[in-house]
Design a protein around this motif. Structure first.
Motif, mmCIF file in Angstrom:
data_model
loop_
_atom_site.group_PDB
_atom_site.id
_atom_site.type_symbol
_atom_site.label_atom_id
_atom_site.label_comp_id
_atom_site.label_asym_id
_atom_site.label_seq_id
_atom_site.Cartn_x
_atom_site.Cartn_y
_atom_site.Cartn_z
ATOM 1 N N ALA A 1 62.423 -50.226 13.651
ATOM 2 C CA ALA A 1 61.340 -50.648 14.547
ATOM 3 C C ALA A 1 61.231 -52.171 14.613
ATOM 4 O O ALA A 1 61.004 -52.740 15.681
ATOM 5 N N LEU A 2 61.410 -52.826 13.477
ATOM 6 C CA LEU A 2 61.183 -54.267 13.422
ATOM 7 C C LEU A 2 62.260 -55.072 14.135
ATOM 8 O O LEU A 2 61.964 -56.111 14.741
ATOM 9 N N VAL A 3 63.493 -54.629 14.085
ATOM 10 C CA VAL A 3 64.570 -55.403 14.715
ATOM 11 C C VAL A 3 64.337 -55.550 16.217
ATOM 12 O O VAL A 3 64.321 -56.665 16.740
ATOM 13 N N PRO A 4 64.126 -54.460 16.972
ATOM 14 C CA PRO A 4 63.859 -54.650 18.401
ATOM 15 C C PRO A 4 62.522 -55.330 18.664
ATOM 16 O O PRO A 4 62.377 -56.071 19.647
ATOM 17 N N ALA A 5 61.530 -55.100 17.810
ATOM 18 C CA ALA A 5 60.217 -55.717 18.023
ATOM 19 C C ALA A 5 60.291 -57.233 17.867
ATOM 20 O O ALA A 5 59.770 -57.986 18.693
ATOM 21 N N LEU A 6 60.941 -57.696 16.795
ATOM 22 C CA LEU A 6 61.039 -59.134 16.553
ATOM 23 C C LEU A 6 62.012 -59.812 17.512
ATOM 24 O O LEU A 6 61.974 -61.030 17.686
ATOM 25 N N ASN A 7 62.856 -59.030 18.122
ATOM 26 C CA ASN A 7 63.816 -59.561 19.094
ATOM 27 C C ASN A 7 63.255 -59.530 20.515
ATOM 28 O O ASN A 7 63.972 -59.803 21.475
ATOM 29 N N SER A 8 61.968 -59.174 20.654
ATOM 30 C CA SER A 8 61.326 -59.037 21.961
ATOM 31 C C SER A 8 60.303 -60.150 22.167
ATOM 32 O O SER A 8 60.154 -61.049 21.342
ATOM 33 N N GLN A 9 59.565 -60.037 23.282
ATOM 34 C CA GLN A 9 58.507 -60.994 23.582
ATOM 35 C C GLN A 9 57.147 -60.532 23.057
ATOM 36 O O GLN A 9 56.124 -61.135 23.404
ATOM 37 N N ALA A 10 57.113 -59.478 22.248
ATOM 38 C CA ALA A 10 55.842 -58.965 21.740
ATOM 39 C C ALA A 10 55.029 -60.087 21.098
ATOM 40 O O ALA A 10 55.555 -60.898 20.329
ATOM 41 N N GLY A 11 53.730 -60.109 21.407
ATOM 42 C CA GLY A 11 52.886 -61.183 20.900
ATOM 43 C C GLY A 11 52.522 -61.052 19.446
ATOM 44 O O GLY A 11 52.068 -62.017 18.826
ATOM 45 N N LEU B 1 48.937 -51.786 22.317
ATOM 46 C CA LEU B 1 49.194 -51.633 20.889
ATOM 47 C C LEU B 1 50.163 -50.479 20.686
ATOM 48 O O LEU B 1 49.887 -49.356 21.084
ATOM 49 N N ILE B 2 51.297 -50.778 20.066
ATOM 50 C CA ILE B 2 52.292 -49.768 19.720
ATOM 51 C C ILE B 2 52.243 -49.584 18.206
ATOM 52 O O ILE B 2 52.507 -50.530 17.452
ATOM 53 N N ALA C 1 58.714 -52.023 27.718
ATOM 54 C CA ALA C 1 58.872 -53.402 28.203
ATOM 55 C C ALA C 1 57.889 -54.258 27.412
ATOM 56 O O ALA C 1 56.725 -54.417 27.796
ATOM 57 N N LEU C 2 58.353 -54.790 26.288
ATOM 58 C CA LEU C 2 57.459 -55.493 25.373
ATOM 59 C C LEU C 2 57.187 -56.909 25.879
ATOM 60 O O LEU C 2 58.110 -57.691 26.099
ATOM 61 N N ASP C 3 55.907 -57.236 26.066
ATOM 62 C CA ASP C 3 55.523 -58.566 26.530
ATOM 63 C C ASP C 3 54.556 -59.185 25.533
ATOM 64 O O ASP C 3 54.232 -58.581 24.505
ATOM 65 N N ARG C 4 54.076 -60.386 25.838
ATOM 66 C CA ARG C 4 53.236 -61.091 24.860
ATOM 67 C C ARG C 4 51.844 -60.497 24.735
ATOM 68 O O ARG C 4 51.076 -60.904 23.872
ATOM 69 N N TRP C 5 51.507 -59.536 25.589
ATOM 70 C CA TRP C 5 50.231 -58.828 25.471
ATOM 71 C C TRP C 5 50.420 -57.504 24.740
ATOM 72 O O TRP C 5 49.571 -56.629 24.793
ATOM 73 N N THR C 6 51.556 -57.354 24.053
ATOM 74 C CA THR C 6 51.850 -56.144 23.295
ATOM 75 C C THR C 6 51.877 -56.474 21.805
ATOM 76 O O THR C 6 52.495 -57.456 21.390
#
Length: 317
Positions: free
Chosen positions: A246-256, A172-173, A226-231
């Motif tokens: 914060a949202l631009v890189p987060a939504l552009n990642s694999q974050a779950g 959790l970030i 290293a944002l993955d689907r368990w993040t």
């Protein structure tokens, strides 16, 4: 059987605090690092009961962690596990329907089958599990009770009687530093999640609840994640500019999971800004806004409950 205390009162078993820990890997790793053998008890079949197939207990010669039934069989499992540590023999125990243990009842009915294996100091499967856990790679533990392997899921093909999938620890970030951010982070920490607070140029003293805090600029901090689907990413800054960074890189990642605290009134402006920043509609649609389940949460802790519950619910999406 419960025994009377010195005043003649009959007391039952103590509080099963050790059962609050569902992920027992840290205790496996700690025993291995001490060079201490332990027993691993795994539910291999279940008809009823509060715990699923794959639930585990770790037992040493003096302690145990995890739970398999909510208090019905744990003492007996620990007793058998310590015998397994001593003699090295695998145990296959049956509780409930068809069980030889007539004095151990399952109030929920049904049947639970547990296999117990002795894991020696220096066992390679434990070392492999520790390595894969550190790399955040899903791993499959396979064992016949005597020989075992732990491989990345993509490489595992064995059909052993004991099988346990270990997924990366939920991460959790939380971005922010106000009471809402602290409550969300603190509740995640209570659940045993790996929590990091991103608080650009935030207070210099240690963060509450033993939270790891990164005070660098968001761009720099996100570069090292290293944002993955368990993040899960929970944004709680109350600042549209900071939220966007914060949202631009987060939504552009694999974050779950990606959610942001804020009013519905500001949502159209937020979406417009994200589109202008180059995010696709599919990426924007991943955003949970306002953050958390739709319950009448008002206090920081109530909002934290709604956010943590939504993160858990999102795992099956």
């Amino acid at each position: 059987m419960d025994e009377p205390d010195k005043d003649g009162a009959v007391t039952g078993p103590g509080w099963l605090v050790s059962g609050l820990e569902d992920d027992i890997r840290p205790h496996m790793f700690a025993a291995a690092e001490r060079g201490q053998p332990f027993a691993l008890a795994t539910i291999v079949a279940a008809d009823g009961g509060p715990r699923p197939v794959g639930a585990q207990m770790v037992v040493t010669d003096s302690e145990s962690w995890g739970f398999l039934s909510g208090g019905c069989i744990e003492d007996d499992v620990a007793l058998n596990a310590r015998q397994a540590i001593a003699d090295g023999a695998m145990r296959h125990l049956v509780y409930g329907e068809g069980s030889p243990f007539v004095d151990i009842r399952l109030p929920c009915g049904g049947r639970i089958e547990v296999m117990i294996e002795r894991v020696g100091a220096g066992d390679r499967a434990v070392a492999d599990l520790q390595r894969l856990t550190a790399k955040r790679v899903p791993a499959l533990w396979s064992s016949d009770g005597e020989q075992r392997t732990c491989l990345p899921v993509v490489q595992a093909s064995e059909t052993a009687p004991i099988r346990k999938l270990y997924e990366p620890v939920q991460r959790l970030i939380v971005i922010g530093s106000d009471p809402f951010a602290l409550a969300i982070g603190g509740m995640g920490r209570t659940l045993g999640w790996d929590v990091t607070l991103l608080s650009p140029f935030g207070p210099s003293e240690s963060a509450p609840f033993q939270l790891d805090c990164d005070r660098r600029a968001l761009d720099e901090a996100f570069d090292d994640l290293a944002l993955d689907r368990w993040t899960a990413i929970a944004v709680a800054t109350h600042d549209l500019d900071l939220d966007e960074r914060a949202l631009v890189p987060a939504l552009n990642s694999q974050a779950g999971y990606v959610g942001v605290l804020g009013s519905r009134r500001k949502l159209p402006e937020r979406i417009e800004r994200l589109a202008a920043a180059g995010l696709s509609q599919a990426q924007i649609d991943r955003l949970r806004a306002p953050i958390g389940l739709a319950i009448p949460a008002r206090s920081p802790w109530e909002v934290a409950v709604s956010v943590i519950a939504e993160v858990i619910a999102a795992r099956d999406d």
